[in-house]
Design a protein around this motif. Structure first.
Motif, PDB file in Angstrom:
ATOM      1  N   ILE A  45       9.229  11.173  -0.906  1.00  0.00           N
ATOM      2  CA  ILE A  45       9.421  10.054  -0.001  1.00  0.00           C
ATOM      3  C   ILE A  45       8.454  10.251   1.166  1.00  0.00           C
ATOM      4  O   ILE A  45       8.501  11.273   1.855  1.00  0.00           O
ATOM      5  N   LEU A  46       7.557   9.297   1.349  1.00  0.00           N
ATOM      6  CA  LEU A  46       6.480   9.414   2.322  1.00  0.00           C
ATOM      7  C   LEU A  46       6.739   8.518   3.526  1.00  0.00           C
ATOM      8  O   LEU A  46       7.388   7.471   3.413  1.00  0.00           O
ATOM      9  N   ASN A  47       6.230   8.928   4.665  1.00  0.00           N
ATOM     10  CA  ASN A  47       6.314   8.128   5.888  1.00  0.00           C
ATOM     11  C   ASN A  47       5.014   7.366   6.088  1.00  0.00           C
ATOM     12  O   ASN A  47       3.935   7.864   5.789  1.00  0.00           O
ATOM     13  N   TYR A  48       5.118   6.145   6.565  1.00  0.00           N
ATOM     14  CA  TYR A  48       3.946   5.455   7.086  1.00  0.00           C
ATOM     15  C   TYR A  48       4.388   4.689   8.330  1.00  0.00           C
ATOM     16  O   TYR A  48       5.589   4.545   8.592  1.00  0.00           O
ATOM     17  N   THR A  49       3.434   4.213   9.104  1.00  0.00           N
ATOM     18  CA  THR A  49       3.751   3.645  10.405  1.00  0.00           C
ATOM     19  C   THR A  49       4.802   2.542  10.334  1.00  0.00           C
ATOM     20  O   THR A  49       5.685   2.449  11.190  1.00  0.00           O
ATOM     21  N   GLY A  50       4.719   1.733   9.292  1.00  0.00           N
ATOM     22  CA  GLY A  50       5.611   0.578   9.213  1.00  0.00           C
ATOM     23  C   GLY A  50       6.809   0.724   8.306  1.00  0.00           C
ATOM     24  O   GLY A  50       7.476  -0.269   7.992  1.00  0.00           O
TER      25      GLY A  50
END
Length: 247
Positions: A45-50
């Motif tokens: 599970i990856l994070n991105y700004t939005g």
């Protein structure tokens, strides 16, 4: 991540949970020829700004297929047009804007999709629900027959009321929250379990997951004739994408 299969005479139903070690937020499923060897590769599970992005990769006859399921902090309220989908995907990875997009129509689960070439890979993206977006990236080494079955028999069933976005992750007050994050039109649960395989009738499976592209000119065709016409059109589009990659 452990793919599950349901074996028929000529086809295998592949089901892959999308999530982490403790939660399954969605499930990817498709039907492939039984000769195709499917193996798990990785999942995060990856994070991105939005928002958050569930990334899952599998190997089909050794060729990698990446599945990205995006949960935006500010989810769309309806189906996006092509430019809206590109913008949503670019919020997670701007590389998508460098893709060679195809003008030919493509539908996945009856929903409009964008597709084309990204480097040496073929990709397709659509909205499994109004509030999520899915991107499939397939290595160019994947043969056209397997690629066709993968795309035209696939579905992503999103679990209602679940989201990988924790409370407070999104700074905006419209952040994803519980059941509001997931559209109520998610399809039913998959037939196969994670722990093993179950026998299925191949003809029933292929009929239930027939290619979804429809045009007014073929509505009066028999189911078999329509399936053959859709398959021919799909293979032609894949061949077009292969040719554009070499240009």
């Amino acid at each position: 991540m452990s793919p599950a299969v349901a074996q028929g005479e000529n086809y295998t139903r592949l089901a892959v949970p999308l999530g982490d070690e403790t939660n399954t937020y969605a499930e990817f499923a498709t039907i492939l020829p039984s000769a195709v060897n499917a193996e798990p590769n990785d999942q995060q599970i990856l994070n991105y700004t939005g928002g958050k992005d569930i990334w899952t990769s599998i190997l089909l006859n050794g060729s990698k297929v990446d599945i990205f399921l995006l949960y935006p902090c500010q989810p769309p309220v309806g189906l996006l047009d092509a430019e809206g989908m590109k913008s949503l995907l670019a919020s997670a990875d701007e590389t998508i804007l460098q893709a060679n997009f195809s003008e030919a129509e493509l539908y996945i689960e009856g929903r409009p999709a964008i597709w084309g070439m990204l480097g040496a890979s073929l990709f397709a993206a659509y909205q499994p629900t109004n509030q999520t977006a899915a991107l499939m990236v397939m290595e160019g080494s994947l043969d056209e027959e397997t690629m066709y079955h993968l795309l035209y028999n696939m579905s992503i069933t999103v679990t209602e009321g679940m989201t990988p976005i924790p409370s407070g992750y999104c700074s905006d007050t419209t952040a994803v929250d519980g059941a509001d994050a997931i559209a109520a039109d998610a399809t039913g649960s998959v037939e196969a379990t994670i722990d093993g395989a179950a026998a299925v009738n191949a003809s029933a499976s292929t009929g239930a997951t027939a290619a979804v592209t429809q045009t007014a000119s073929n509505l009066n065709q028999s189911r078999q004739e329509k399936a053959e016409a859709d398959r021919a059109a799909a293979m032609a589009r894949l061949e077009e994408a292969k040719k554009s990659m070499k240009m």
